[in-house]
Scaffold this active site. Structure first.
Site, mmCIF file in Angstrom:
data_model
loop_
_atom_site.group_PDB
_atom_site.id
_atom_site.type_symbol
_atom_site.label_atom_id
_atom_site.label_comp_id
_atom_site.label_asym_id
_atom_site.label_seq_id
_atom_site.Cartn_x
_atom_site.Cartn_y
_atom_site.Cartn_z
ATOM 1 N N LYS A 28 0.844 -1.203 0.000
ATOM 2 C CA LYS A 28 0.000 0.000 0.000
ATOM 3 C C LYS A 28 0.877 1.250 0.000
ATOM 4 O O LYS A 28 0.619 2.207 -0.740
ATOM 5 C CB LYS A 28 -0.946 -0.010 1.213
ATOM 6 C CG LYS A 28 -2.077 -1.018 1.075
ATOM 7 C CD LYS A 28 -2.838 -1.291 2.363
ATOM 8 C CE LYS A 28 -3.853 -2.412 2.136
ATOM 9 N NZ LYS A 28 -4.617 -2.800 3.335
ATOM 10 N N GLN A 72 -4.762 -1.600 9.473
ATOM 11 C CA GLN A 72 -4.760 -2.937 8.877
ATOM 12 C C GLN A 72 -5.416 -3.942 9.832
ATOM 13 O O GLN A 72 -5.085 -4.000 11.013
ATOM 14 C CB GLN A 72 -3.317 -3.361 8.545
ATOM 15 C CG GLN A 72 -3.190 -4.650 7.777
ATOM 16 C CD GLN A 72 -3.793 -4.614 6.359
ATOM 17 O OE1 GLN A 72 -3.835 -3.559 5.729
ATOM 18 N NE2 GLN A 72 -4.269 -5.740 5.894
ATOM 19 N N ASP A 95 -11.031 2.983 4.005
ATOM 20 C CA ASP A 95 -11.482 1.590 3.913
ATOM 21 C C ASP A 95 -13.011 1.503 3.850
ATOM 22 O O ASP A 95 -13.556 0.455 3.516
ATOM 23 C CB ASP A 95 -11.037 0.809 5.167
ATOM 24 C CG ASP A 95 -9.740 0.044 4.972
ATOM 25 O OD1 ASP A 95 -9.486 -0.418 3.851
ATOM 26 O OD2 ASP A 95 -8.988 -0.087 5.963
HETATM 27 N N1 GUN Z 1 -7.371 -6.808 6.024
HETATM 28 C C1 GUN Z 1 -7.744 -7.509 4.925
HETATM 29 N N2 GUN Z 1 -8.252 -6.686 3.998
HETATM 30 C C2 GUN Z 1 -8.200 -5.443 4.497
HETATM 31 C C3 GUN Z 1 -8.564 -4.159 3.995
HETATM 32 O O1 GUN Z 1 -9.080 -3.992 2.877
HETATM 33 N N3 GUN Z 1 -8.330 -3.113 4.829
HETATM 34 C C4 GUN Z 1 -7.801 -3.266 6.065
HETATM 35 N N4 GUN Z 1 -7.642 -2.177 6.812
HETATM 36 N N5 GUN Z 1 -7.460 -4.432 6.563
HETATM 37 C C5 GUN Z 1 -7.647 -5.516 5.782
#
Ligand code: GUN
Length: 257
Positions: A28, A72, A95
């Site tokens: 990311k 995350q 998100d």
């Molecule tokens: N863990 C798995 N997928 C995601 C996501 O799209 N965002 C976040 N913050 N954590 C995740």
């Protein structure tokens, strides 16, 4: 946007040392660098307290350089995920996990869409697959993928069924799908006999097979000859999730200007 003094900025927080999460977070931040988005990575130790984590989120809520905040998931067991997500300013919630944003998606009046389901919709659109009137089956009911995915397919006028671990006759349900989205987290659980000839198959799974190789929820080798279109793992939905996060971060900078 940079020239106007409104450079998008993303803060990514990871707690603990889950190897898969570490890879996602690194990617990311790499994406941000590649397209000129400012980013900050906070790698916090496993034993971080709820108060410390929420204090960091609150500090980032106030930080003018930061347009988007991503925590995350999953978090270590001792932390309250819901309470942490509730602390994020909804206008920085790239998100789209905050209840205010989840509610807005439900009524079709949203700032952000969740990255993976929105990435799936983008793939469907780019492949010129019509959703309207089609039978869509989503396997999996998580808050991150299954539930919002069903909602986005519904917004596109699909006739949507959500299947899960208690679903009776899962194979029959899957076989009825014109568009099948697998988001369970179980290697090769969607086999060729569960797919209608000509169906569009989208694999959101991120699993490892017996040899440790990254693979999805769909038995790709056997399903690919039956489906009219199918996404591979890796190289299918994953990169789209990352792309939508970048899009949401740019949107956040515009909203928070
Ligand atoms: N863990 C798995 N997928 C995601 C996501 O799209 N965002 C976040 N913050 N954590 C995740």
């Amino acid at each position: 946007m940079k020239a106007e003094g409104n450079c998008p900025g993303l803060a990514v927080i990871i707690v603990g040392s889950d190897p898969a999460s570490q890879v996602y977070v690194r990617n990311k931040c790499k994406d941000c660098t590649e397209i000129g988005i400012y980013s900050e990575e906070y790698a916090l130790p496993e034993e971080t307290s709820q108060e410390e984590l929420c204090a960091l989120v609150q500090k980032l809520n106030e930080d003018k350089k930061i347009s988007g905040i991503l925590v995350q998931l999953p978090l270590p067991k001792h932390l309250d995920e819901k309470a942490v997500i509730n602390t994020i300013n909804p206008k920085k919630d790239v998100d789209a996990f905050h209840p205010a944003n989840v509610g807005k998606i439900m009524i079709g009046d949203y700032d952000f869409l969740p990255c993976t389901p929105a990435g799936v919709m983008e793939l469907i659109k780019e492949a010129h697959v019509e959703v309207s009137g089609k039978k869509c089956v989503v396997v999996g009911r998580s808050n991150i993928v299954g539930k919002p995915q069903a909602m986005l397919l519904l917004h596109s006028n699909g006739t949507v069924t959500i299947c899960h671990s208690k679903t009776k006759n899962l194979a029959d349900e899957c076989r009825s799908a014109d568009i099948l989205v697998a988001a369970v987290g179980k290697t090769k659980m969607i086999t060729a006999d569960m797919v209608k000839p000509g169906a569009v198959v989208i694999d959101v799974g991120m699993n490892h097979d017996e040899n440790g190789k990254l693979c999805g929820d769909v038995d790709f080798e056997h399903v690919k000859d039956i489906a009219s279109a199918i996404t591979p793992v890796p190289g299918g939905v994953g990169p789209m999730t990352r792309a939508i996060l970048m899009k949401n971060t740019v949107k956040a900078a515009i909203i928070n200007k």
